[in-house]
Motif scaffolding. Sequence first.
Motif, mmCIF file in Angstrom:
data_model
loop_
_atom_site.group_PDB
_atom_site.id
_atom_site.type_symbol
_atom_site.label_atom_id
_atom_site.label_comp_id
_atom_site.label_asym_id
_atom_site.label_seq_id
_atom_site.Cartn_x
_atom_site.Cartn_y
_atom_site.Cartn_z
ATOM 1 N N MET A 1 0.841 -1.192 0.000
ATOM 2 C CA MET A 1 0.000 0.000 0.000
ATOM 3 C C MET A 1 0.873 1.237 0.000
ATOM 4 N N PRO A 2 1.027 1.905 -1.110
ATOM 5 C CA PRO A 2 2.004 2.996 -1.197
ATOM 6 C C PRO A 2 1.500 4.345 -0.718
ATOM 7 N N SER B 1 9.592 2.416 -7.478
ATOM 8 C CA SER B 1 9.059 2.410 -8.835
ATOM 9 C C SER B 1 7.829 1.509 -8.967
ATOM 10 N N TRP B 2 7.732 0.496 -8.129
ATOM 11 C CA TRP B 2 6.569 -0.390 -8.170
ATOM 12 C C TRP B 2 5.271 0.350 -7.873
ATOM 13 N N GLN B 3 5.387 1.490 -7.230
ATOM 14 C CA GLN B 3 4.178 2.231 -6.870
ATOM 15 C C GLN B 3 3.461 2.812 -8.089
ATOM 16 N N THR C 1 2.592 1.290 -10.664
ATOM 17 C CA THR C 1 1.571 0.366 -11.159
ATOM 18 C C THR C 1 0.675 -0.122 -10.022
ATOM 19 N N ALA C 2 0.766 0.520 -8.886
ATOM 20 C CA ALA C 2 -0.006 0.082 -7.721
ATOM 21 C C ALA C 2 -1.513 0.223 -7.955
ATOM 22 N N LEU C 3 -2.192 -0.892 -7.905
ATOM 23 C CA LEU C 3 -3.646 -0.857 -8.105
ATOM 24 C C LEU C 3 -4.357 -0.157 -6.953
ATOM 25 N N CYS C 4 -3.790 -0.234 -5.770
ATOM 26 C CA CYS C 4 -4.462 0.351 -4.615
ATOM 27 C C CYS C 4 -4.464 1.871 -4.668
ATOM 28 N N ALA C 5 -3.618 2.451 -5.526
ATOM 29 C CA ALA C 5 -3.614 3.902 -5.658
ATOM 30 C C ALA C 5 -4.959 4.377 -6.202
ATOM 31 N N PHE D 1 -9.812 0.998 2.087
ATOM 32 C CA PHE D 1 -9.798 -0.328 1.512
ATOM 33 C C PHE D 1 -8.621 -1.130 2.043
ATOM 34 N N PHE D 2 -7.485 -0.446 2.167
ATOM 35 C CA PHE D 2 -6.247 -1.117 2.542
ATOM 36 C C PHE D 2 -5.878 -0.927 4.003
ATOM 37 N N PHE D 3 -6.546 0.001 4.636
ATOM 38 C CA PHE D 3 -6.344 0.180 6.074
ATOM 39 C C PHE D 3 -7.703 0.036 6.743
ATOM 40 N N LYS E 1 -7.637 -9.201 -2.903
ATOM 41 C CA LYS E 1 -7.994 -9.569 -4.264
ATOM 42 C C LYS E 1 -7.315 -8.608 -5.252
ATOM 43 N N LEU E 2 -7.319 -7.348 -4.907
ATOM 44 C CA LEU E 2 -6.672 -6.334 -5.745
ATOM 45 C C LEU E 2 -5.160 -6.588 -5.794
ATOM 46 N N CYS E 3 -4.587 -6.885 -4.664
ATOM 47 C CA CYS E 3 -3.149 -7.184 -4.605
ATOM 48 C C CYS E 3 -2.810 -8.361 -5.514
ATOM 49 N N GLY E 4 -3.703 -9.324 -5.572
ATOM 50 C CA GLY E 4 -3.462 -10.513 -6.393
ATOM 51 C C GLY E 4 -3.324 -10.177 -7.864
ATOM 52 N N ALA E 5 -3.885 -9.050 -8.289
ATOM 53 C CA ALA E 5 -3.828 -8.643 -9.693
ATOM 54 C C ALA E 5 -2.817 -7.521 -9.905
ATOM 55 N N CYS E 6 -2.059 -7.175 -8.877
ATOM 56 C CA CYS E 6 -1.158 -6.026 -8.937
ATOM 57 C C CYS E 6 0.240 -6.451 -9.380
ATOM 58 N N GLU E 7 0.799 -5.740 -10.345
ATOM 59 C CA GLU E 7 2.126 -6.065 -10.870
ATOM 60 C C GLU E 7 3.231 -5.897 -9.829
ATOM 61 N N GLY E 8 3.027 -4.966 -8.933
ATOM 62 C CA GLY E 8 4.091 -4.661 -7.974
ATOM 63 C C GLY E 8 3.972 -5.413 -6.660
ATOM 64 N N ARG E 9 3.216 -6.487 -6.660
ATOM 65 C CA ARG E 9 2.909 -7.161 -5.393
ATOM 66 C C ARG E 9 4.160 -7.583 -4.615
ATOM 67 N N VAL E 10 5.096 -8.224 -5.295
ATOM 68 C CA VAL E 10 6.289 -8.726 -4.609
ATOM 69 C C VAL E 10 7.120 -7.569 -4.052
ATOM 70 N N VAL F 1 -2.949 -3.598 4.571
ATOM 71 C CA VAL F 1 -2.613 -4.692 3.669
ATOM 72 C C VAL F 1 -1.503 -4.224 2.734
ATOM 73 N N TRP F 2 -0.434 -4.985 2.653
ATOM 74 C CA TRP F 2 0.689 -4.693 1.757
ATOM 75 C C TRP F 2 1.042 -5.979 1.025
ATOM 76 N N GLY F 3 1.139 -5.908 -0.286
ATOM 77 C CA GLY F 3 1.558 -7.080 -1.057
ATOM 78 C C GLY F 3 0.671 -8.286 -0.843
ATOM 79 N N GLY F 4 -0.572 -8.055 -0.548
ATOM 80 C CA GLY F 4 -1.523 -9.154 -0.382
ATOM 81 C C GLY F 4 -1.545 -9.771 1.009
HETATM 82 S S1 SF4 Z 1 0.288 -5.281 -3.885
HETATM 83 FE FE1 SF4 Z 1 -1.619 -4.485 -3.051
HETATM 84 S S2 SF4 Z 1 -0.997 -3.037 -1.491
HETATM 85 FE FE2 SF4 Z 1 0.764 -3.400 -2.783
HETATM 86 S S3 SF4 Z 1 0.734 -1.833 -4.348
HETATM 87 FE FE3 SF4 Z 1 -0.358 -3.579 -5.169
HETATM 88 S S4 SF4 Z 1 -2.503 -3.270 -4.692
HETATM 89 FE FE4 SF4 Z 1 -1.293 -1.904 -3.395
#
Ligand code: SF4
Length: 84
Positions: free
Chosen positions: A1-2, A15-17, A19-23, A29-31, A43-52, A67-70
């Motif tokens: 969660m950036p 740099s991963w931020q 593509t952060a879907l949570c933005a 949602f994340f807090f 669920k959103l994290c699961g589809a996020c490119e920057g998850r790792v 929630v950070w990185g799922g």
């Molecule tokens: S992995 Fe989840 S918390 Fe981290 S940037 Fe992506 S959507 Fe946000």
Amino acid sequence: MPINTTVSTTDHELSWQETALCAQAGPEFFFPAPGASTREAKKLCGACEGRVACLEYALANDERFGVWGGLSEKERLRLRRTQG
Ligand code: SF4
């Protein structure tokens, strides 16, 4: 969660931020409130490119809330314990 980033972190590390879907989702949602579901955020994290990278950032910076990185706070704590 950036949302809560530290000043000392370099641009490269964040740099991963870009593509952060949570933005695009609200911080609530994340807090979530204590006891509230984190399922939608995960669920959103699961589809996020920057998850790792997001999860690594949270672990490296000892992010305690949200929630950070799922992973939820409890799940990250558990992960840290098993990793030593
Ligand atoms: S992995 Fe989840 S918390 Fe981290 S940037 Fe992506 S959507 Fe946000």
